[in-house]
Design a protein around this motif. Structure first.
Motif, short mmCIF file in Angstrom:
data_model
loop_
_atom_site.label_atom_id
_atom_site.label_comp_id
_atom_site.label_asym_id
_atom_site.label_seq_id
_atom_site.Cartn_x
_atom_site.Cartn_y
_atom_site.Cartn_z
N GLY A 138 0.83 -1.20 0.00
CA GLY A 138 0.00 0.00 0.00
C GLY A 138 0.86 1.25 0.00
N PHE A 139 0.27 2.33 -0.46
CA PHE A 139 0.97 3.61 -0.47
C PHE A 139 0.04 4.69 0.07
CE2 PHE A 139 1.96 7.62 -2.82
CZ PHE A 139 3.18 7.90 -2.21
N ILE A 140 0.54 5.49 1.02
CA ILE A 140 -0.22 6.63 1.53
C ILE A 140 0.51 7.89 1.08
CG2 ILE A 140 -1.09 7.81 3.58
CD1 ILE A 140 -1.17 5.13 4.99
N SER A 141 -0.13 8.66 0.23
CA SER A 141 0.52 9.82 -0.38
C SER A 141 0.40 11.04 0.52
CB SER A 141 -0.12 10.13 -1.74
OG SER A 141 -1.45 10.58 -1.55
N GLY A 142 1.20 12.06 0.20
CA GLY A 142 1.08 13.33 0.89
C GLY A 142 0.09 14.22 0.16
N ASP A 147 -1.22 -1.73 -6.72
CA ASP A 147 -2.65 -1.73 -7.05
C ASP A 147 -3.26 -0.41 -6.62
OD1 ASP A 147 -5.38 -2.15 -7.27
OD2 ASP A 147 -5.29 -4.21 -6.51
N GLU A 148 -3.95 0.25 -7.53
CA GLU A 148 -4.55 1.55 -7.23
C GLU A 148 -5.52 1.46 -6.06
OE1 GLU A 148 -4.57 5.51 -7.58
OE2 GLU A 148 -3.43 4.18 -8.94
N ARG A 183 6.13 7.98 -7.66
CA ARG A 183 6.77 7.56 -8.91
C ARG A 183 7.96 6.64 -8.64
NH1 ARG A 183 10.85 9.55 -12.55
NH2 ARG A 183 11.35 11.35 -11.22
N GLY A 184 8.79 7.04 -7.69
CA GLY A 184 9.94 6.23 -7.35
C GLY A 184 9.54 4.91 -6.71
N PHE A 185 8.51 4.95 -5.86
CA PHE A 185 8.04 3.74 -5.19
C PHE A 185 7.60 2.70 -6.20
CE2 PHE A 185 4.49 1.59 -2.73
CZ PHE A 185 5.34 0.84 -1.93
N GLU A 186 6.81 3.12 -7.18
CA GLU A 186 6.35 2.18 -8.21
C GLU A 186 7.51 1.63 -9.03
OE1 GLU A 186 2.13 2.89 -9.80
OE2 GLU A 186 2.94 4.92 -9.60
N ALA A 187 8.52 2.48 -9.29
CA ALA A 187 9.68 2.00 -10.04
C ALA A 187 10.47 0.98 -9.23
CB ALA A 187 10.58 3.19 -10.40
N GLY A 188 10.59 1.21 -7.91
CA GLY A 188 11.30 0.26 -7.06
C GLY A 188 10.59 -1.07 -6.98
N LEU A 189 9.25 -1.04 -6.89
CA LEU A 189 8.47 -2.29 -6.89
C LEU A 189 8.64 -3.02 -8.22
CD1 LEU A 189 5.10 -1.05 -5.28
CD2 LEU A 189 6.87 -2.44 -4.17
N ALA A 190 8.56 -2.26 -9.30
CA ALA A 190 8.63 -2.86 -10.63
C ALA A 190 9.96 -3.55 -10.88
CB ALA A 190 8.38 -1.79 -11.70
N ASN A 226 -4.98 0.08 -3.39
CA ASN A 226 -4.19 0.15 -2.16
C ASN A 226 -3.45 1.48 -2.01
OD1 ASN A 226 -4.89 -2.38 -1.15
ND2 ASN A 226 -3.28 -3.41 -2.34
N VAL A 227 -3.95 2.49 -2.72
CA VAL A 227 -3.39 3.84 -2.62
C VAL A 227 -4.40 4.72 -1.88
CG1 VAL A 227 -2.63 5.88 -3.87
CG2 VAL A 227 -2.05 3.60 -4.73
N ALA A 228 -3.94 5.44 -0.86
CA ALA A 228 -4.82 6.32 -0.09
C ALA A 228 -4.22 7.73 -0.07
CB ALA A 228 -4.98 5.79 1.33
N GLN A 229 -5.09 8.70 -0.07
CA GLN A 229 -4.67 10.11 -0.11
C GLN A 229 -4.52 10.66 1.29
OE1 GLN A 229 -4.17 12.56 -2.91
NE2 GLN A 229 -3.15 13.25 -1.03
N GLY A 230 -3.27 10.91 1.72
CA GLY A 230 -3.01 11.50 3.01
C GLY A 230 -2.73 12.99 2.89
N ALA A 231 -2.21 13.57 3.98
CA ALA A 231 -1.96 15.02 3.99
C ALA A 231 -0.68 15.36 4.73
CB ALA A 231 -3.15 15.75 4.62
#
Length: 361
Positions: A205-209, A235-236, A221-228, A238-243
């Motif tokens: 999962g990824f929690i964005s700023g 998976d979209e 962008r970097g996180f997805e490249a590292g996973l790839a 598992n992405v949540a919008q944080g602050a």
């Protein structure tokens, strides 16, 4: 008299102080006693590299001998600017602000410049007017623009119009090298993604700023490249919008961890949100790292004080600040400007909050 002229070679006698027992020595006195021009003395005071070393040493020796100290107000009047540098920020993370401020102070220490810190609201309708008024009111020599203020393309033209130097700190290059410190946040995100993938995590999962921060997009962008790089896809769902706040990290993690196929690893785009993830996991009785790995971003003091201690991406914020103010002062002194930002490069710090995912039963 040019800088190539030799100053008088004899050291001033200690009795010279008697001449200034009843009056304060001036820059003209220093020039007369050293045998150089007032302009050369001024260059030494302002730490300009355009003075020969033997001349510099002779001038500094005379200044010490007669007890001469430059008057900051007089210097400011001479240049029609105050010897002030501004730090302008709109950032929800107080630790970032403190670390950046410490770095800026490191860079200006001993230069005669002082720091003025100016919080602002980039979303305000009067933002640009307020910023301009602040710079003009303080007669700032220059400013350091931190994210996300630094990403606002309306600001540089305003600063150029009023003759204020500036340095922009951002995750990607947005200006000429002499005006930029690039933190390359995508490299930190890539290290986080590669770490989780190499541990064996498939559901991540990824929690964005905040979406208005370029850093949030660069870290993803970097996180997805590292996973790839290890054959894992984000998976979209598992992405949540944080602050970039603890509360948003907690709320987003509760949402992600309440799903049947919950992530076994979560990358939060800063340490405040990662702390919220740890608290959410605790509230749901999900052990870290046995059933959930957590990775943050920043490596502020908080990361060492959490339990388990947080695996996170180290960003040398204080060093970034030091480099920014040094680059700004070098513009004043017409010194060579270092455009190598390798010391601002992020790196992963592995601690106890990350481990291989639980075995599938």
């Amino acid at each position: 008299m040019s800088d190539e002229e030799n100053p008088e070679q004899s050291e001033p006698k200690s009795s010279l102080r008697d001449e200034f027992r009843n009056r304060r020595p001036t820059i003209n006195d220093v020039a007369r006693l050293t045998g150089v021009s007032k302009k050369t003395v001024s260059r030494v005071i302002n730490k300009s590299p355009a003075v020969r070393e033997d001349t510099r040493e002779a001038i500094l020796r005379v200044m010490h001998e007669i007890g001469y100290a430059p008057d900051p107000q007089a210097r400011g009047l001479a240049f029609r600017r105050s010897f002030l540098v501004g730090m302008i920020y709109d950032n929800p993370n107080p630790q970032y602000v403190v670390n950046m401020q410490q770095g800026l102070l490191d860079g200006i220490r001993g230069t005669g410049f002082e720091l003025v810190v100016h919080p602002c609201d980039r979303a305000s309708e009067t933002f640009l007017t307020d910023l301009r008024n602040f710079v003009e009111r303080q007669k700032l020599y220059g400013v350091v623009l931190t994210p996300s203020v630094s990403e606002d393309e309306r600001i540089p033209p305003v600063l150029r119009e009023i003759g204020c130097e500036f340095i922009r700190i951002a995750s990607v290059s947005l200006d000429e090298p002499e005006h930029m410190i690039v933190t390359r946040d995508h490299l930190g995100g890539e290290a986080a993604g590669r770490h989780l993938a190499e541990l064996g995590h498939k559901r991540v999962g990824f929690i964005s700023g905040r979406p208005t921060f370029r850093s949030s997009h660069e870290r993803r962008r970097g996180f997805e490249a590292g996973l790839a790089s290890a054959g894992v896809t984000l998976d979209e769902a598992n992405v949540a919008q944080g602050a970039y706040t603890f509360e948003s990290g907690y709320d987003c993690a509760r949402e992600l961890l309440s799903r049947v196929d919950r992530p076994t690893g979560i990358f939060a785009a800063n340490d405040e949100m990662a702390a919220g993830v740890l608290q959410a996991a605790r509230s749901l009785d999900i052990p870290v790292p046995a059933e959930l790995s957590v990775v943050g971003y920043d490596n502020f003091q908080l990361a060492e004080r959490l339990w388990p201690r947080l695996t996170t991406v180290n960003t040398p914020t204080r060093e970034v600040g030091r480099r920014a103010s040094t680059k700004l002062i070098n513009q004043f002194n017409a010194a060579e400007i270092d455009t190598d930002d390798d010391r601002a490069k992020p790196s992963l710090v592995i601690r106890e909050s990350s481990a291989p995912p639980p075995a599938v039963s």
